[in-house]
Design a protein around this motif. Structure first.
Motif, PDB file in Angstrom:
ATOM      1  N   ILE A 206      23.636 -57.328 -15.263  1.00 17.48           N
ATOM      2  CA  ILE A 206      23.315 -58.274 -14.532  1.00 17.48           C
ATOM      3  C   ILE A 206      22.054 -58.062 -13.581  1.00 17.48           C
ATOM      4  N   GLU A 207      21.004 -58.731 -13.858  1.00 17.64           N
ATOM      5  CA  GLU A 207      19.940 -58.399 -12.775  1.00 17.64           C
ATOM      6  C   GLU A 207      19.642 -59.549 -11.790  1.00 17.64           C
ATOM      7  N   HIS A 208      20.398 -59.981 -11.176  1.00 22.70           N
ATOM      8  CA  HIS A 208      20.629 -61.072 -10.177  1.00 22.70           C
ATOM      9  C   HIS A 208      19.573 -60.949  -9.205  1.00 22.70           C
ATOM     10  N   TYR A 209      19.304 -59.722  -8.533  1.00 21.20           N
ATOM     11  CA  TYR A 209      18.586 -59.464  -7.461  1.00 21.20           C
ATOM     12  C   TYR A 209      17.324 -58.924  -7.775  1.00 21.20           C
ATOM     13  N   LYS A 210      16.071 -59.232  -7.278  1.00 19.11           N
ATOM     14  CA  LYS A 210      14.796 -58.855  -7.505  1.00 19.11           C
ATOM     15  C   LYS A 210      14.256 -58.189  -6.164  1.00 19.11           C
TER      16      LYS A 210
ATOM     17  N   VAL B 216      17.605 -52.415  -5.100  1.00 19.54           N
ATOM     18  CA  VAL B 216      17.710 -53.535  -5.909  1.00 19.54           C
ATOM     19  C   VAL B 216      18.840 -53.172  -7.002  1.00 19.54           C
ATOM     20  N   GLN B 217      18.433 -51.793  -7.505  1.00 17.53           N
ATOM     21  CA  GLN B 217      19.267 -51.584  -8.963  1.00 17.53           C
ATOM     22  C   GLN B 217      20.782 -51.188  -8.410  1.00 17.53           C
TER      23      GLN B 217
ATOM     24  N   ASN C   9      22.618 -54.470  -8.115  1.00 11.72           N
ATOM     25  CA  ASN C   9      22.831 -55.238  -9.307  1.00 11.72           C
ATOM     26  C   ASN C   9      24.029 -54.327 -10.231  1.00 11.72           C
ATOM     27  N   ASP C  10      24.041 -52.992  -9.798  1.00  9.35           N
ATOM     28  CA  ASP C  10      24.819 -52.235 -10.670  1.00  9.35           C
ATOM     29  C   ASP C  10      26.323 -52.626  -9.979  1.00  9.35           C
TER      30      ASP C  10
ATOM     31  N   LEU D  59      27.030 -55.635  -8.441  1.00  9.45           N
ATOM     32  CA  LEU D  59      27.516 -56.878  -9.034  1.00  9.45           C
ATOM     33  C   LEU D  59      28.031 -56.714 -10.361  1.00  9.45           C
ATOM     34  N   THR D  60      27.280 -56.023 -11.347  1.00  6.08           N
ATOM     35  CA  THR D  60      27.518 -56.081 -12.780  1.00  6.08           C
ATOM     36  C   THR D  60      29.067 -55.392 -12.943  1.00  6.08           C
TER      37      THR D  60
END
Length: 387
Positions: free
Chosen positions: A164-168, A201-202, A205-206, A208-209
């Motif tokens: 999931i790449e929610h954050y940028k 950010v990664q 996202n990790d 969160l995924t």
């Protein structure tokens, strides 16, 4: 699950007859119908297939637009009422490689609401056709899809887990000259002379995924426990229809045994499952089991016994590797281990209290139970994404 977008449309780009042949096999092999009549071309082009399906005689109209992704228009189905009655049918089914247009649906709904002439219809558009082909319990459909859509079929499991790449990086807010804040679940503040924005950010996202996958993991874990209920326990005073991960634990004290009636090596399967709680302890349990299975008659302090134990450890430690578990698993267990591995959580809580009960009841019956709905997704209720 569906095939790659456009798979139905790309079936054959130069022959409508090929699409109608596909439809004929689809109704027979996937839906269990009986073909009463194939394609006939009359002045009014009113019949593609006549099928006996679910106790009804249905007329199937096949529409395959190979040169584009155009919807089937109202004028493409000129007079469906006359078509079904003139062919001795009771229902109209549109079998489309694309989708029906809004005017066509309006037309069909109008015919259906006209009580003077009974009329019923169903539309099978591209996504409907593909989803039924790939029903998880329909092996015939999978083989059928592999034959007609080999490229799309091969692409199905190219990515089993989609991060999931929610954050940028633009979501990072500068607080001071040396600190940044990322709002939302698994965000936080990062400080330093040079903050690696991409890494921050990664990591968010990790995390969160991983947490979004918690429900998938719990579902796989329940399937695993239900396969070997006697090797797992739960907090006895917990709600059996709303167990939490912290209510469940391996039965570490239960001896491992071979079970000839099972379609797998129970010690390997069970220790493989236990390893999601504690890999070291699971391996120790397996090595102790294998050592007890060997005929080691030497005195406990002998050099031969020490060497034998070392050799056993080297030999059998590899038995709990993912590759070996896969080789010794039937499709059911492979599915469970694949899901547990793909959606594995960073940590798995364990009930360590004395007030426990086995998932295999006292009379040997299987306990009916469930994890709490949304187990592992508490962060979604505590905080809203993006806030």
């Amino acid at each position: 699950m569906s095939t790659k977008p456009g798979a139905i449309q790309a079936l054959v780009k130069d022959e409508l007859d090929a699409f109608e042949k596909f439809a004929e096999e689809y109704f027979e092999k996937i839906l269990g119908g009986v073909v009463l009549a194939g394609t006939t071309r009359g002045p009014d082009n009113d019949l593609d297939l006549k099928i006996q399906l679910n106790g009804e005689t249905v007329l199937v109209s096949c529409k395959h637009y190979a040169d584009g992704d155009n919807a089937v228009g109202a004028d493409q189905e000129y007079d469906p009422v006359s078509a079904i009655y003139s062919n001795g049918c009771t229902k109209f089914i549109g079998f489309y490689s694309t989708v029906p247009s809004a005017p066509l649906i309006t037309k069909l709904e109008g015919l259906k609401s006209n009580k003077s002439i009974p009329f019923d219809y169903e539309i099978l558009k591209n996504s409907d056709i593909e989803s039924r082909l790939l029903d998880k319990d329909n092996v015939v459909g999978w083989l059928f899809a592999a034959r007609y859509f080999p490229v799309s079929y091969a692409n199905l499991f190219r990515r089993f887990v989609v991060p999931i790449e929610h954050y940028k990086e633009k979501d990072l807010k500068k607080i001071t000259s040396t600190s940044w804040r990322l709002d939302g679940p698994f965000g936080g503040t990062s400080s330093g002379a040079e903050v690696d924005k991409a890494q921050v950010v990664q990591k968010a996202n990790d995390a969160l995924t991983n947490n979004v996958h918690a429900s998938f993991f719990s579902e796989a874990l329940k399937d695993a426990i239900d396969c070997f209920p006697e090797y797992f326990k739960y907090r006895a005073d917990a709600d059996l229809q709303a167990l939490e991960n912290s209510d469940v634990s391996p039965c570490w004290d239960r001896p491992l045994t071979y079970e000839s009636e099972r379609d797998c090596s129970v010690p390997i399967m069970v220790c493989g499952l236990w390893s999601f709680w504690c890999p070291r302890r699971a391996l120790e349990k397996y090595l102790i089991f294998m050592e007890a299975s060997e005929l080691l008659n030497d005195p406990p302090d002998s050099k031969a016994l020490i060497i034998a134990r070392a050799q056993l450890s080297l030999t059998y430690s590899s038995f709990l590797s993912p590759g070996n578990i896969a080789l010794r698993s039937s499709g059911k267990y492979r599915d469970i281990f694949a899901r547990l591995t793909a959606f594995c959580q960073l940590s798995l809580e364990e009930y360590k209290g004395a007030n426990s009960a086995s998932f295999r009841g006292e009379a040997g019956e299987r306990i009916i139970w469930n994890f709490k709905v949304g187990e592992g997704l508490n962060f979604l209720f505590d905080r809203v994404l993006g806030n």
